[in-house]
Design an enzyme around this catalytic site. Structure first.
Site, short mmCIF file in Angstrom:
data_model
loop_
_atom_site.label_atom_id
_atom_site.label_comp_id
_atom_site.label_asym_id
_atom_site.label_seq_id
_atom_site.Cartn_x
_atom_site.Cartn_y
_atom_site.Cartn_z
CG ASP A 94 -2.30 0.57 0.92
OD1 ASP A 94 -2.36 1.80 0.74
OD2 ASP A 94 -3.30 -0.19 0.86
CG HIS A 144 -5.20 3.75 1.19
ND1 HIS A 144 -4.84 2.48 0.83
CD2 HIS A 144 -6.54 3.82 0.96
CE1 HIS A 144 -5.89 1.81 0.39
NE2 HIS A 144 -6.94 2.61 0.46
CB SER A 190 -9.19 -0.11 0.51
OG SER A 190 -8.66 0.20 -0.74
#
Length: 847
Positions: free
Chosen positions: A460, A496, A692
């Site tokens: 990520d 994120h 996600s």
């Protein structure tokens, strides 16, 4: 006669009367001695004959003494030779190292008593070997290796006088052969004005015998190369065919050096194929003359000029970009065909390096991708066409942009690790989030499960060291970067990856237990593949998977979480990313990926979620409640059946308004100030939506399952996950994950039966599968007798593997170490060239 005697008697009487004065006058005028020595020059141990001749008879043999500065004086015994007054004796030169002139002293007495002396003779004592011998060839001193034609003139000279030309000798021996001895005769040749040695490298040895008979040790007069044969020229062309504008490298090799500065045996040049539309063969004519003047016209070769684009080997999306902007430099992945027998030690590494070489020749390489026999880099339209013409290339892919599904200077950082152990059940009494209860993770906690000992790799935007992941012990075991250069003080500038990591393994330390992830004791490794703008590339994902495989045993990685993706423009069978995740899957890693945030539109499932092997996760809206009867499918969640694949997603999990770790000042935090959530104790978190988060929920659930049943394979894990789902809402076909039911479930067999692996997966595994018995549902599928297959007779890339039972292969027994994981560097300075102008963080689903 009598008269003469009487006269002689009278004379004697007169002489006696005259006395000694008359006799002395006669002695002074008497006979002399003459001495000679043979040889006059003698070495140690040589016998020298000394001869003394008298003009009249002597009363006794003369006295002879030989002496000098380098020899002690010694007497020589002399003997009468039997004729006239001549005497001879032998003097042997004693051993030693000195040279000098030895004088011969001679004295004698005539029969009349007169004394005779001679000191004029001498012997040259020469006990030192001559040398060193020197040589000239064709008038030039042989001071270094040289090239000469047949029959060069040779002159040999010694520091000592020799007994003539026949006393100096030479010998040519092959280079590196043992040195010859000085023994004669044998191979030694008397000096002559010319000689004709055979062609090749040789060492010229020589020695001399001086006049004293001393023999010089052989002297190596350097190397001599005799050349009468024209050089052999070989031409190698970098590619069999080339398009207009392509650079073809010509390598000319010669068996002998050619004139140059300095002389050399290899030469390179570049030929640029001129523009045009006609295809034709191009001939390469080569001539050369060596240093000896021998000329050769050998080495001619040819290559094909192919100006017509081979579109079938180029990604259609890439062709569109090439046509729209021919001068642009585009990101590409060059994929090679399978290795050929006999296989080298690391066939995939060699193929990847060959792909790097093509990008060096036609573009700019970024990194080798040995996991899939490929390399990533940049190339223009003309360069892409030239690469596609190489017969070893099977496909040139667009290195697509990867973005988050929240809707590489390679730097590895290893922290001090302490694996958390669970001594008591995780308490859910203060839990404020609904999603752990919706998937019944809290029921697993109540039984003592928390994911302890299981590591999840998060590919990520990075993972920040939040207290929910590092306290009371640090569970971020390692960090590696395959994106843009990273500030060490800000390991997750996007925010994120940390949010995803918190959903997987946050332990609620900062919030006093209000916000806890699914597997609060699981470990993490941070594999950064998204840049500060939230963009990445397919190649960065492949490189990250490669790294995870290389370090899976070291960090006990069992799960890969991919909350990132890209649009699936090609079927998964042609997708290099699909091959990478399939290799990871068959190596024992459960790959969990987000379905995407594209709804039910055609092609909605993102890659690599379109691959049938992985666990693809869609999103539900849990309505903020622990009960699931009111849950609905999230409108943004992708669903559908990708080309050639299976119905997706396989499972769903909560994905709307998911609260997890916040990274203050990150891109997501800055863009979403209204989504900050404050815990009762004042600590802050961030609320986000998208598949996600749903993928992270499932990755945490898999960690709980593998903690309880660590021997499960990925196919067994997937079978349990899909076989223990909950029903929710009304009329929904995809089951909601049930962590408690999966953890307590017995084995449910194997998922992924009868599926078709990606083409690049098959090619990469070809050297390993070669020779193994492959089981087919049809024993004569495609005309091949599979139980006795002759591998060399199979055109591997032409096989449609529909009938192969892949579960017949024992993957864990394969020599994966030969695949050369982590053997090539990642140049992240070129990774995002020319870079992205827009941020992907603003494309996330609404709250």
């Amino acid at each position: 006669m009598r008269v003469r005697l009487s006269v002689w008697g009278v004379l004697l009487a007169i002489a006696s009367l005259l006395g000694t004065g008359v006799a002395q006058a006669q002695v002074a005028a008497g006979p002399s001695l003459t001495t000679s020595a043979s040889p006059g020059m003698a070495a140690a141990g040589t016998a020298v004959t000394i001869t003394v001749a008298a003009a009249q008879a002597l009363s006794a043999p003369p006295t002879v003494t030989v002496g000098g500065t380098c020899v002690a004086s010694s007497a020589v015994s002399m003997a009468f030779q039997g004729f006239a007054p001549v005497y001879a004796g032998s003097y042997v030169v004693p051993g030693g190292t000195g040279d000098c002139a030895a004088s011969i002293s001679v004295s004698g007495t005539g029969t009349a008593g007169n004394a005779l002396v001679d000191t004029t003779a001498s012997i040259g004592v020469d006990r030192t070997p001559p040398g060193p011998t020197s040589a000239t060839i064709s008038g030039a001193t042989l001071s270094a290796s040289g090239w000469y034609t047949t029959s060069p003139s040779i002159s040999l000279a010694s520091t000592d006088a020799t007994s003539g030309v026949a006393a100096t000798y030479y010998q040519l021996v092959p280079h590196l052969a043992s040195a010859p001895t000085s023994a004669l005769p044998g191979a030694w040749t008397a000096y002559s004005t010319a000689f004709s040695p055979p062609d090749g490298d040789a060492d010229l040895y020589a020695f001399s015998v001086d006049k004293a008979g001393n023999v010089e040790s052989p002297v190596n007069l350097r190397e001599l190369k005799v050349d009468t044969v024209a050089p052999r020229l070989t031409t190698t062309i970098s590619q069999a065919s080339a398009a207009a504008g392509a650079n073809v490298t010509l390598l000319i090799s010669s068996s002998d050096p050619l004139p140059a500065a300095p002389s050399a045996t290899s030469y390179t040049g570049t030929y640029t194929v001129p523009a045009g539309t006609t295809d034709c063969p191009a001939s390469v004519a080569v001539t050369g003359t060596d240093l000896a003047g021998n000329a050769s016209t050998g080495g001619s070769a040819s290559f094909g000029i192919a100006r017509a684009m081979q579109t079938q080997k180029i990604d259609p999306a890439l062709l569109q970009q090439m046509a729209a902007n021919p001068g642009a430099t585009l990101p590409v992945i060059v994929e090679m065909g399978h290795a050929a027998t006999p296989f080298p030690a690391q066939p995939n590494v060699q193929l990847a390096q060959r792909a790097v070489g093509l990008l060096q020749q036609h573009g700019t390489p970024v990194a080798a991708l040995p996991l899939i026999d490929a390399a990533a880099g940049w190339a223009s339209a003309t360069q892409i066409q030239a690469i596609s013409l190489d017969p070893g290339v099977v496909f040139v892919h667009e290195d697509s942009t990867v973005t988050p599904r929240q809707a590489a200077t390679t730097t590895t950082t290893t922290t001090t690790t302490t694996t958390a152990t669970t001594t008591a059940a995780i308490s859910a009494t203060q839990l404020a989030s609904a999603y752990p209860r919706a998937v019944r993770a809290d029921s697993v906690w109540a039984q003592g499960g928390s994911g302890s000992g299981v590591t999840v790799a998060v590919l990520d935007s990075g993972i920040a060291p939040d207290a929910d992941l590092t306290q009371p012990s640090n569970r971020i075991l390692a960090a590696v970067n395959f994106a843009d250069p990273l500030n060490p003080q800000s390991p997750d500038p996007g925010g994120h990856g940390t949010h995803v990591a918190g959903v997987i393994a946050g332990n609620g330390n900062r919030s006093a237990g209000q916000f806890i992830g699914i597997a609060p004791s699981a470990n993490l490794v941070d594999v950064r593949v998204l840049d500060s703008n939230g963009n990445g590339r397919i190649s960065s994902l492949i490189r990250g998977i490669d790294w995870v495989l290389a370090h899976s045993a070291q960090y006990h990685i069992r799960v890969i979480n991919l909350s990132v993706g890209a649009p699936a423009r090609l079927a998964y069978r042609a997708d290099p990313l699909a091959a990478a995740v399939e290799i990871a899957w068959d190596r024992g890693l459960v790959v969990v990926t987000a379905a995407g945030n594209n709804g039910a539109a055609p092609g909605a499932i993102d890659r690599p979620g379109n691959d049938p092997y992985v666990v693809t996760v869609g999103a539900t809206d849990d309505q903020g409640t622990a009960q699931v009867t009111d849950d609905t499918a999230a409108t943004f969640s992708s669903q559908g059946t990708p080309t050639g694949s299976t119905l997706k997603p396989e499972v769903v999990a909560p994905g709307r308004r998911i609260v997890s770790i916040r990274v203050p000042g990150s891109a997501l935090d800055t863009l979403n100030p209204t989504r900050v959530v404050t815990a009762a104790n004042g600590s802050t978190y961030l609320r986000m939506s998208g598949t996600s988060a749903s993928a992270a929920v499932v990755s945490g659930s898999v960690a709980l399952l593998l903690e309880r049943q660590p021997s499960l394979s990925p196919n067994q894990v997937k079978a349990i996950l899909t076989g223990t789902t909950q029903t929710y809402g009304a009329g929904l076909t995809h089951g909601l994950i049930d962590a408690f039911a999966s953890v307590t479930s017995p084995s449910r067999g194997f998922a992924n039966q009868g599926l078709h692996p990606a083409d690049a997966f098959s090619r990469t595994l070809y050297p390993i599968l070669y020779g193994q018995p492959l089981i087919s549902s049809d024993p004569r599928f495609q005309g091949i007798i599979w139980d006795s297959v002759i591998w060399d007779g199979i055109i591997w890339d032409g096989i449609i593997w529909d009938g192969i039972i892949w579960d017949g292969i024992i993957w864990d027994s394969l020599p994966w170490s030969t695949l050369g994981w982590d053997t090539t560097p990642w140049d992240n300075a070129a990774w995002n060239r020319p870079g992205w102008d827009s941020s992907a963080w603003g494309t996330l689903p609404p709250d």
